[in-house]
Scaffold this motif. Structure first.
Motif, PDB file in Angstrom:
ATOM      1  N   ILE A 151       0.863  -1.180   0.000  1.00 23.55           N
ATOM      2  CA  ILE A 151       0.000   0.000   0.000  1.00 23.55           C
ATOM      3  C   ILE A 151       0.898   1.226   0.000  1.00 23.55           C
ATOM      4  CG2 ILE A 151      -1.699   1.342   1.286  1.00 23.55           C
ATOM      5  CD1 ILE A 151      -2.906  -1.198   2.307  1.00 23.55           C
ATOM      6  N   VAL A 152       0.737   2.066  -1.001  1.00 17.18           N
ATOM      7  CA  VAL A 152       1.608   3.232  -1.157  1.00 17.18           C
ATOM      8  C   VAL A 152       0.822   4.512  -0.906  1.00 17.18           C
ATOM      9  CG1 VAL A 152       3.051   4.552  -2.750  1.00 17.18           C
ATOM     10  CG2 VAL A 152       3.109   2.047  -2.795  1.00 17.18           C
ATOM     11  N   VAL A 153       1.314   5.296   0.045  1.00 15.33           N
ATOM     12  CA  VAL A 153       0.754   6.614   0.345  1.00 15.33           C
ATOM     13  C   VAL A 153       1.912   7.601   0.330  1.00 15.33           C
ATOM     14  CG1 VAL A 153      -0.425   8.051   2.044  1.00 15.33           C
ATOM     15  CG2 VAL A 153      -1.075   5.651   1.795  1.00 15.33           C
ATOM     16  N   LEU A 154       1.993   8.437  -0.672  1.00 11.24           N
ATOM     17  CA  LEU A 154       3.066   9.431  -0.704  1.00 11.24           C
ATOM     18  C   LEU A 154       2.631  10.644   0.121  1.00 11.24           C
ATOM     19  CD1 LEU A 154       5.773   9.025  -2.061  1.00 11.24           C
ATOM     20  CD2 LEU A 154       5.114  10.686  -3.781  1.00 11.24           C
ATOM     21  N   GLY A 155       2.349  10.360   1.370  1.00 11.47           N
ATOM     22  CA  GLY A 155       1.893  11.349   2.342  1.00 11.47           C
ATOM     23  C   GLY A 155       2.037  10.737   3.721  1.00 11.47           C
TER      24      GLY A 155
ATOM     25  N   LYS B 295      -0.325 -10.253   3.903  1.00 15.98           N
ATOM     26  CA  LYS B 295       0.774  -9.481   4.464  1.00 15.98           C
ATOM     27  C   LYS B 295       0.768  -8.116   3.794  1.00 15.98           C
ATOM     28  CE  LYS B 295       5.811  -9.245   4.871  1.00 15.98           C
ATOM     29  NZ  LYS B 295       7.107  -9.877   4.499  1.00 15.98           N
ATOM     30  N   VAL B 296       0.824  -7.052   4.582  1.00 15.52           N
ATOM     31  CA  VAL B 296       0.725  -5.694   4.052  1.00 15.52           C
ATOM     32  C   VAL B 296       2.028  -4.943   4.288  1.00 15.52           C
ATOM     33  CG1 VAL B 296      -0.488  -3.487   4.161  1.00 15.52           C
ATOM     34  CG2 VAL B 296      -1.762  -5.635   4.447  1.00 15.52           C
ATOM     35  N   ASN B 297       2.639  -4.475   3.211  1.00 13.93           N
ATOM     36  CA  ASN B 297       3.758  -3.524   3.305  1.00 13.93           C
ATOM     37  C   ASN B 297       3.188  -2.121   3.126  1.00 13.93           C
ATOM     38  OD1 ASN B 297       5.756  -5.805   1.400  1.00 13.93           O
ATOM     39  ND2 ASN B 297       5.885  -5.467   3.590  1.00 13.93           N
ATOM     40  N   PHE B 298       3.120  -1.378   4.202  1.00 14.33           N
ATOM     41  CA  PHE B 298       2.537  -0.028   4.184  1.00 14.33           C
ATOM     42  C   PHE B 298       3.676   0.967   4.000  1.00 14.33           C
ATOM     43  CE2 PHE B 298      -1.453   1.998   6.281  1.00 14.33           C
ATOM     44  CZ  PHE B 298      -1.509   2.934   5.280  1.00 14.33           C
ATOM     45  N   ILE B 299       3.717   1.623   2.829  1.00 11.45           N
ATOM     46  CA  ILE B 299       4.825   2.504   2.462  1.00 11.45           C
ATOM     47  C   ILE B 299       4.353   3.956   2.437  1.00 11.45           C
ATOM     48  CG2 ILE B 299       6.496   3.074   0.659  1.00 11.45           C
ATOM     49  CD1 ILE B 299       6.313   0.137  -0.245  1.00 11.45           C
ATOM     50  N   GLY B 300       5.064   4.815   3.161  1.00  6.81           N
ATOM     51  CA  GLY B 300       4.707   6.231   3.178  1.00  6.81           C
ATOM     52  C   GLY B 300       5.541   6.978   4.196  1.00  6.81           C
ATOM     53  N   TYR B 301       5.143   8.210   4.467  1.00 12.02           N
ATOM     54  CA  TYR B 301       5.834   9.033   5.465  1.00 12.02           C
ATOM     55  C   TYR B 301       5.158   8.869   6.824  1.00 12.02           C
ATOM     56  CZ  TYR B 301       7.819  11.155   1.287  1.00 12.02           C
ATOM     57  OH  TYR B 301       8.450  11.356   0.086  1.00 12.02           O
ATOM     58  N   GLU B 302       5.928   9.025   7.865  1.00  9.62           N
ATOM     59  CA  GLU B 302       5.379   8.905   9.215  1.00  9.62           C
ATOM     60  C   GLU B 302       5.581  10.227   9.953  1.00  9.62           C
ATOM     61  OE1 GLU B 302       5.467   5.049  11.668  1.00  9.62           O
ATOM     62  OE2 GLU B 302       6.794   6.397  12.782  1.00  9.62           O
TER      63      GLU B 302
ATOM     64  N   LYS C 184      11.978   8.440   3.563  1.00 15.53           N
ATOM     65  CA  LYS C 184      12.693   9.597   4.087  1.00 15.53           C
ATOM     66  C   LYS C 184      12.193  10.857   3.386  1.00 15.53           C
ATOM     67  CE  LYS C 184      17.315  11.349   5.159  1.00 15.53           C
ATOM     68  NZ  LYS C 184      18.772  11.105   5.034  1.00 15.53           N
ATOM     69  N   PRO C 185      11.729  11.861   4.147  1.00 13.33           N
ATOM     70  CA  PRO C 185      11.170  13.062   3.515  1.00 13.33           C
ATOM     71  C   PRO C 185      12.225  13.913   2.824  1.00 13.33           C
ATOM     72  CG  PRO C 185      11.276  13.338   5.899  1.00 13.33           C
ATOM     73  CD  PRO C 185      11.651  11.897   5.623  1.00 13.33           C
ATOM     74  N   PHE C 186      11.764  14.694   1.866  1.00 11.55           N
ATOM     75  CA  PHE C 186      12.628  15.626   1.141  1.00 11.55           C
ATOM     76  C   PHE C 186      12.800  16.887   1.970  1.00 11.55           C
ATOM     77  CE2 PHE C 186      12.973  19.211  -1.890  1.00 11.55           C
ATOM     78  CZ  PHE C 186      14.142  18.847  -2.545  1.00 11.55           C
ATOM     79  N   GLU C 187      14.035  17.280   2.207  1.00 14.26           N
ATOM     80  CA  GLU C 187      14.310  18.453   3.043  1.00 14.26           C
ATOM     81  C   GLU C 187      15.261  19.394   2.313  1.00 14.26           C
ATOM     82  OE1 GLU C 187      15.811  16.872   6.673  1.00 14.26           O
ATOM     83  OE2 GLU C 187      13.881  16.039   7.326  1.00 14.26           O
ATOM     84  N   PHE C 188      14.686  20.293   1.549  1.00 16.74           N
ATOM     85  CA  PHE C 188      15.470  21.292   0.820  1.00 16.74           C
ATOM     86  C   PHE C 188      14.540  22.445   0.483  1.00 16.74           C
ATOM     87  CE2 PHE C 188      17.344  23.237  -2.939  1.00 16.74           C
ATOM     88  CZ  PHE C 188      18.676  23.358  -2.556  1.00 16.74           C
TER      89      PHE C 188
END
Length: 442
Positions: free
Chosen positions: A12-16, A37-44, A64-68
Motif C-alpha cells: 500500500i503506497v501513500v506518498l503522504g 501481508k501488508v507492506n505499508f509505504i509512506g511518510y510517518e 525519508k522526507p525531502f528536506e530542501f
C-alpha cells in the motif's frame, strides 16, 4: 503432503503521512484481517494508530522526507519529484515481491509513474484508489493554463489508465473517470469503523475529566476540585456526578466539533464569521448558551487562523485547537453536540471523511454544500447544509436557542440521530468485504 499455501502480499503506497491517511489504514486492516501481508509505504509525520502498528500482518516502511527549501519553487519541486522517485522505487524493491500494489491518488506525481513501472517490471497487479484528482488540488494555487498543471493532468490521466483495477469514493467520480478518462472504477464509499460510535454519559465524563487536565475550558472551577486525582473529580464544564450517577449540566455550553486540514480547500473564514455573528447575537439575546468549539487537524494555515481567533477577543465563544491521539479522536467526536464540516473539494467529486466519522459517532452535522455532497449528506434528513457564513450563523443560533431545554429542537436532534442509526448499520469492514475483497482473490 499438502503444499503449504504462501501468504500473499499487498503493498500500500501513500506518498503522504500514513498517520493521517485513514482510508488507506482501513484498507490495510481489512487486508490484514483476511490473512494478507501488508507492506505499508509512506511518510510517518504522525504516529499511526495502535491497531496498525501492533498488527502482525502489517509492516510500516517509512520513506525519508525531502528536506530542501532553497532556490525557486519550480526548482525545489523538480528536486522533490526526483528525490521521491528514487526513494519510492528503492523502497518498493527493498520490501520484496508482492501480488498487488494499492496506490493512493492524489498525489499522482511521481506516485503513479513509479508504481506503474514497478508493477510492469515485477508483473504485479496495479490498483489505484482515487480519493480526488491531483491536478485539481494543484489548481488551487496555479492557473488553469500553467504548463506544470497541464503536464500534471496529462501524467495523471495517462498513468491512471494503465491500472488493472480502480476504486473511487463517489459515483460522481466514477462517472467522471469513465466519461473523461475512459477509466472504469468501483465505488467504495467511506464508512466509519466500529471505533466511531455513540458513547455513554459515563464515557463522556471520563473524557472531559481527562482532557481538562490539558485544556482548562473542559474543567470545572472550584476549590473542591483543586488538586484532586482524576478518579475523584466529580464536575466538569459539561457533566457532574451526583449520588454515583453522571448527569449533563443544565448550564453547560454548547460543544461544537470540527476537523480541518487548514488548507485552501476549506474556507475556515466561513466558520470564523459565523461564530462572530453568534458572539454578537449572544449579547443581544438571553436564550443562547456559550459555545466551546473544538477544531482538530494540522495544516499550513493553522497559525494564521489561530492568530485571527486571538484577535477577535470573544467572550462567549471559546475555540480550542488540540491535537488528539488516534485513540482519543472518536471519543471527542462522540462528545460533541454538533459537527461542522467546511470541506469544499477541489474537484467537486469527493466526500469529506470527517462527516463519515461524525455520522459513525451519531453526531448531527452542518456541512458546506457542493455538488457531490448529496451522496453523503441529505439536507434536513441526516444532516444540514449551508452555502455561506450567513446561513451557517443562522443555523447555529437556531440550533442552540434555549439549549438544552428546547423541546422542538431536541426532537430534531432525536430524528437526525435515528436517521444516522441506518447509516451506521453498514460499517467499513462489511462494506469492504462486499465490494473490494473479490479484487484481491483473483
Amino acid at each position: 503432503m499438502e503444499r503449504i499455501r504462501r501468504q500473499k502480499t499487498v503493498k500500500i503506497v501513500v506518498l503522504g503521512d500514513i498517520g493521517r491517511s485513514p482510508r488507506m489504514q482501513y484498507h490495510a486492516l481489512s487486508l490484514a484481517s483476511h490473512g494478507f501481508k501488508v507492506n505499508f509505504i509512506g511518510y510517518e509525520e504522525t504516529f499511526p494508530p495502535d491497531n496498525i502498528t501492533r498488527n502482525s500482518n502489517i509492516e510500516i516502511n517509512k520513506l525519508k522526507p525531502f528536506e530542501f527549501d532553497k532556490g525557486p519553487k519550480v526548482f525545489q519541486y523538480a528536486l522533490k519529484v526526483i528525490w521521491q522517485t528514487i526513494t519510492l522505487m528503492s523502497m518498493l524493491y527493498k520490501t520484496g515481491k508482492c501480488e498487488y500494489l494499492l496506490c493512493q491518488n492524489p498525489p499522482a506525481i511521481p506516485t503513479l509513474p513509479v508504481c506503474r513501472l514497478f508493477c510492469f517490471l515485477t508483473r504485479t497487479k496495479f490498483i489505484i484508489d482515487w480519493h480526488n484528482y491531483a491536478y485539481t488540488i494543484m489548481g488551487l494555487t496555479l492557473s488553469p493554463k500553467n504548463p506544470i498543471l497541464l503536464l500534471a493532468k496529462y501524467i495523471e490521466k495517462v498513468f491512471g489508465r494503465t491500472s488493472d483495477h480502480n476504486f473511487c469514493v463517489t459515483y460522481a467520480m466514477k462517472e467522471d473517470l469513465s466519461k473523461n478518462w475512459n477509466i472504469t472504477a468501483k465505488v467504495l464509499y467511506d464508512r466509519a469503523p466500529r471505533e466511531f460510535r455513540p458513547i455513554s454519559l459515563d464515557e463522556k465524563h471520563k473524557w472531559f475529566v481527562k482532557i481538562s487536565q490539558q485544556y482548562f475550558v473542559f474543567g470545572c472551577k472550584g476549590r473542591d476540585q483543586l488538586n484532586l486525582p482524576t478518579s475523584e473529580i466529580t464536575r466538569t464544564t459539561f457533566t457532574h456526578k451526583l449520588q454515583g450517577l453522571i448527569h449533563e449540566r443544565a448550564d453547560r455550553p454548547g460543544l461544537i466539533f470540527s476537523s480541518t486540514s487548514w488548507s485552501r480547500d476549506e474556507d475556515f473564514g466561513i466558520l470564523m464569521d459565523a461564530l462572530q455573528v453568534y458572539e454578537t447575537t449572544y449579547n443581544l439575546a438571553n436564550n443562547l448558551p456559550k459555545l466551546v468549539c473544538i477544531i482538530t487537524g494540522r495544516g499550513p494555515m493553522k497559525q494564521h487562523y489561530i492568530d485571527e481567533i486571538g484577535d477577535r477577543k470573544w467572550q462567549h465563544v471559546r475555540v480550542v485547537t488540540p491535537w488528539l491521539e488516534s485513540a482519543d479522536y472518536p471519543t471527542m467526536v462522540a462528545c460533541a453536540d454538533l459537527g461542522i464540516c467546511l470541506h469544499t473539494s477541489s474537484s467537486g467529486l469527493d466526500l469529506p471523511m470527517k462527516v463519515v466519522d461524525m455520522f459513525g459517532a451519531g453526531l448531527p452535522v452542518f456541512a458546506y454544500e457542493y455538488k457531490t455532497l448529496g451522496e453523503l449528506v441529505q439536507n434536513d434528513v441526516n444532516g444540514f447544509t449551508f452555502k455561506n457564513s450567513d446561513e451557517l450563523a443562522k443555523m447555529l443560533v437556531t440550533w442552540f436557542e434555549d439549549f438544552p431545554y428546547n423541546d422542538a429542537q431536541n426532537q430534531i436532534v432525536v430524528r437526525i440521530r435515528e436517521e444516522l442509526v441506518n447509516f451506521r448499520r453498514l460499517r467499513w469492514e462489511e462494506n469492504w468485504d462486499r465490494r473490494i475483497k473479490p479484487f484481491f482473490e483473483s
